[in-house]
Write a protein that holds these residues in place. Structure first.
Motif, short mmCIF file in Angstrom:
data_model
loop_
_atom_site.label_atom_id
_atom_site.label_comp_id
_atom_site.label_asym_id
_atom_site.label_seq_id
_atom_site.Cartn_x
_atom_site.Cartn_y
_atom_site.Cartn_z
N VAL A 354 0.85 -1.20 0.00
CA VAL A 354 0.00 0.00 0.00
C VAL A 354 0.88 1.25 0.00
O VAL A 354 0.60 2.23 -0.72
CB VAL A 354 -0.95 -0.03 1.22
N ALA A 355 1.98 1.19 0.76
CA ALA A 355 2.91 2.34 0.77
C ALA A 355 3.48 2.55 -0.63
O ALA A 355 3.60 3.69 -1.10
CB ALA A 355 4.02 2.09 1.78
N TYR A 405 -6.02 9.91 -5.07
CA TYR A 405 -5.28 8.98 -4.20
C TYR A 405 -5.69 9.12 -2.74
O TYR A 405 -5.68 8.15 -1.98
CB TYR A 405 -3.77 9.17 -4.38
N LEU A 406 -6.04 10.33 -2.32
CA LEU A 406 -6.50 10.49 -0.93
C LEU A 406 -7.81 9.73 -0.71
O LEU A 406 -8.03 9.13 0.35
CB LEU A 406 -6.66 11.97 -0.58
N ARG A 407 -8.66 9.75 -1.72
CA ARG A 407 -9.91 8.96 -1.63
C ARG A 407 -9.57 7.48 -1.52
O ARG A 407 -10.18 6.73 -0.76
CB ARG A 407 -10.78 9.22 -2.86
N GLY A 408 -8.57 7.07 -2.30
CA GLY A 408 -8.12 5.68 -2.22
C GLY A 408 -7.55 5.35 -0.86
O GLY A 408 -7.82 4.28 -0.30
N LEU A 409 -6.79 6.28 -0.31
CA LEU A 409 -6.20 6.06 1.02
C LEU A 409 -7.28 5.89 2.07
O LEU A 409 -7.18 5.05 2.97
CB LEU A 409 -5.29 7.25 1.36
N GLN A 410 -8.32 6.69 1.93
CA GLN A 410 -9.43 6.59 2.88
C GLN A 410 -10.01 5.17 2.86
O GLN A 410 -10.30 4.58 3.91
CB GLN A 410 -10.50 7.60 2.48
N LEU A 431 11.36 -6.01 -2.06
CA LEU A 431 11.65 -5.23 -3.27
C LEU A 431 10.97 -3.87 -3.23
O LEU A 431 11.56 -2.85 -3.58
CB LEU A 431 11.17 -6.00 -4.51
N ALA A 432 9.71 -3.88 -2.76
CA ALA A 432 8.96 -2.61 -2.68
C ALA A 432 9.64 -1.67 -1.68
O ALA A 432 9.76 -0.47 -1.94
CB ALA A 432 7.52 -2.89 -2.27
N ALA A 433 10.11 -2.24 -0.56
CA ALA A 433 10.75 -1.40 0.46
C ALA A 433 12.04 -0.79 -0.09
O ALA A 433 12.32 0.40 0.14
CB ALA A 433 11.05 -2.24 1.70
#
Lengths: 468, 245
Positions: A354-355, A405-410, A431-433
């Motif tokens: 998610v990050a 993206y803020l809506r997605g974060l919500q 890998l993502a980190a």
């Protein structure tokens, strides 16, 4: 042996081997990633002037190969992008070993890599879009990836290069007519007009942008990132190379002005559409369109800032798109979808993914503390001096993507939609980190890229003028 | 001008392209496509040696067979039963040409024969395109190409774009794309009458045909896993879960 034959032949040979291994994803991923990474390393370390002794063979990197009426030649101008496409493919293959992007991605990805590389090596340049059309026809299989249902993404991705290449072929014919009557300006005007039409289709900017959100909504995310970045890279390379090879093109079109306005419209429109999206795939597509619009605006600023700024923005775009793709791939796989509803609460189970998804998406909008920020901020500063209204439009577009993206974060922080959502694979989160940290580093110290940017810019300037 | 490469053949090419856009029945559209390939081969002999021109017929025929088999495999006609391009019930004009769905309509108890809105819409679009074409034909100047072939080439582009604009179904979009490509190849044969471009463009057509066939199967198997099993079709590819295992 010619270097260009090696650069094109190695992925094709590897594709045949990987095809046999395609049912063993980790093995296929490892072989594909190793071949692509080795190729990137070789092209980077062995410049076109180099002669390399291989066991039993002498490899002359700059030696041309004649194939089907065209010449394939490794040039200093094409070298950085060759390295880029190979390195990008390596990263995508590696991650696809952790989170499946479809079995055919490994062998066909290598074939596509070879085709994109061929487009970078082709002389005359006007033949390169034909290779992009071949790549588009092959990309259908990796985009659809065996998924029954809507075929919109694959079909649209197939269409645009197929519609674009005829313009370039006819333009090439007009250029061939110039020596017959050098004083006649008509062939020049016709060629310039046809190339402009061709680029409109190839750039896939607004209003011909339909392929991009359809691709990101339907294709496996790493496939989308690979195709988008390779295609964008080749098309922008072609644009730069054609403008340098045929400098009289600017007499017929004010290219900078066109790019500036095309970019602004793309950025503004995609930002507007990003606000209302309810799926991360489509939202990511509009965010990438916004970023591409910004890149076109940067190119439209012209010398001396345009090309270096566009190069640095392209590097940031690559990092952001791959990061977003990694996050989206894991989210889709674990949550069985990417709609806001399905992804609800996923942040608790898939924190790294998610990050990555958010950092990648927000970077495309140039959000502070993301890899896209330095490029977008510089662009905004230059643009606010040259075209204040354009800068405002760009800012509004960025706000649209950020709100999306803020809506997605919500949703991601909301109640868990499905309690069965598994945690992310360790290698994938690792890998993502790593990429997250790298992008944070590039945001805090963008000067780390300055040497690379100046090397690439200098290389892109080496395209020789074509005498007609 | 010989009979087999004259104005009647040009008119035939134009008619086939228009029928391909208008006809609701996919089999008839494919037949029109195959006929168009044959007629274009005849016309191309004016610009290219016969063996090179025959490549077009070969590619067109192969693609038509490939699409026909793909559509039959996934029972394309039944898939679209009761659905127009917009997902709404489709009504038709005559039982043979324009009503692939007459049985369903009668089953629904609606009056028959009925006017197809989709077919009418397409017919209207082709009519408008025709008007535009005749209005602009004086201004069309394609270098090198004889005027009648220039008209055929332009009409094929127009119909190709129209087919692409009117549908996102793989079959119809594929027909549109290859019609566009045919128009371009007719033009390009006059510009570059050489084996390499003819071969390259022919192989691109074949590759596009294969890609569209794959998309037809993918589209046709949507929501019908039982059909795939019953036909003995293997899954197109491993799902993510399979690959992970």
């Amino acid at each position: 042996m010619a270097g260009s034959a090696f650069v094109l032949g190695l992925p094709l040979l590897a594709a045949a081997l990987v095809y046999l291994l395609r049912r063993w994803a980790p093995m296929a991923a490892t072989v594909s990633a190793l071949v692509a990474a080795a190729l990137a390393w070789m092209v980077w370390h062995w410049p076109p002037q180099a002669t390399v002794l291989l066991p039993g063979r002498v490899l002359v990197m700059g030696q041309p190969v004649a194939l089907l009426g065209q010449e394939l030649l490794l040039t200093p101008a094409g070298q950085p992008l060759l390295v880029f496409t190979c390195a990008l493919a390596a990263v995508c293959f590696l991650y696809a070993g952790c989170i499946s992007q479809g079995r055919s991605f490994f062998p066909l990805g290598l074939v596509l890599l070879s085709l994109f590389n061929a487009a970078l090596l082709t002389e005359p340049l006007t033949r390169a879009p034909l290779l992009l059309a071949f790549a588009g026809a092959l990309a259908v299989y990796v985009i659809q990836a065996g998924r029954p249902g809507s075929t919109r993404g694959a079909l649209r991705w197939l269409l645009f290069p197929a519609l674009a290449f005829p313009f370039f072929l006819v333009a090439a014919w007009y250029l061939d007519q110039v020596p017959l009557n050098p004083d006649d300006p008509a062939p020049f005007a016709a060629a310039a007009r046809l190339m402009a039409y061709g680029f409109l289709f190839l750039l896939m900017a607004v209003p011909l942008h339909g392929a991009v959100p359809a691709l990101t909504a339907e294709a496996p995310p790493l496939v989308s990132a690979f195709l988008l970045l390779s295609h964008n890279g080749v098309v922008l390379y072609l644009l730069n190379a054609l403008l340098r090879a045929y400098p009289w093109l600017v007499d017929y079109h004010d290219v900078s002005r066109w790019l500036l306005w095309l970019g602004l419209i793309t950025a503004g429109w995609s930002g507007l559409l990003a606000v209302g999206q309810r799926e991360f795939g489509r939202l990511w597509g509009y965010a990438s369109l916004f970023d591409f619009g910004g890149l076109l605006v940067a190119l439209g600023l012209g010398a001396p800032v345009g090309l270096p700024l566009a190069t640095s923005m392209f590097i940031a775009r690559a990092a952001a798109l791959v990061l977003g793709a990694m996050g989206l791939a894991t989210l889709r796989h674990r949550a069985q979808g990417d709609s806001f509803q399905r992804a609800s609460g996923a942040a608790r189970r898939l924190p790294w993914s998610v990050a990555a998804l958010l950092a990648g998406g927000l970077a495309l909008a140039g959000f502070p503390l993301t890899v896209g920020f330095p490029g977008h901020w510089t662009l905004w500063q230059y643009l606010s001096q040259q075209a204040p209204r354009g800068a405002l439009l760009l800012l509004l577009g960025a706000a649209g993507v950020i709100v999306g993206y803020l809506r997605g974060l919500q949703a991601l922080l909301g109640p868990l939609h499905d309690r069965e959502v598994e945690r992310e694979p360790r290698l994938a989160s690792g890998l993502a980190a790593v990429l997250l940290l790298l992008s944070l580093l590039l945001c805090l110290r963008p000067q780390l890229l300055s040497e690379l940017v100046s090397t690439v810019t200098a290389a892109l300037a080496t395209v020789a003028r074509v005498r007609l | 001008m010989p009979l087999l490469t004259g104005p009647w053949v040009v008119a035939g090419v134009g008619l086939c392209a228009a029928l391909m856009v208008v006809l609701a029945d996919w089999r008839l559209s494919l037949l029109a496509f195959a006929a168009q390939s044959v007629l274009l081969t005849m016309l191309s002999t004016r610009l290219l040696p016969l063996p090179w021109a025959a490549l077009r017929m070969l590619v067109g025929g192969l693609v038509a067979v490939l699409w026909f088999l793909s559509a039959r495999w996934v029972r394309w006609g039944r898939l679209r039963q009761g659905e127009g391009e917009t997902g709404r019930p489709r009504l038709s004009l005559s039982p043979r040409l324009l009503i692939p769905l007459s049985s369903r309509l009668r089953w629904r108890g609606e009056r028959w024969p009925l006017l197809s809105t989709v077919t009418l819409q397409r017919l209207l679009a082709v009519g408008l395109a025709g008007l535009l074409f005749f209005r602009l034909q004086g201004r069309l100047r394609l270098p090198v190409l004889p005027s009648d072939l220039a008209l055929a080439s332009t009409w094929l582009w127009l119909m190709g774009f129209l087919a692409l604009a009117l549908s996102e179904e793989p079959l119809r979009a594929g027909l549109g794309l290859l019609t566009l490509s045919a128009g371009f190849q007719l033009f390009y044969a006059a510009l570059e009458p050489a084996a390499t471009p003819v071969g390259l463009l022919g192989s691109l057509d074949l590759l596009l045909g294969l890609a569209i066939a794959y998309l037809m199967v993918a589209r046709g198997l949507a929501g019908r896993p039982h059909l795939a099993r019953r036909l003995g079709l293997p899954p197109l590819e491993g799902t993510s879960e399979e690959a992970d295992r």
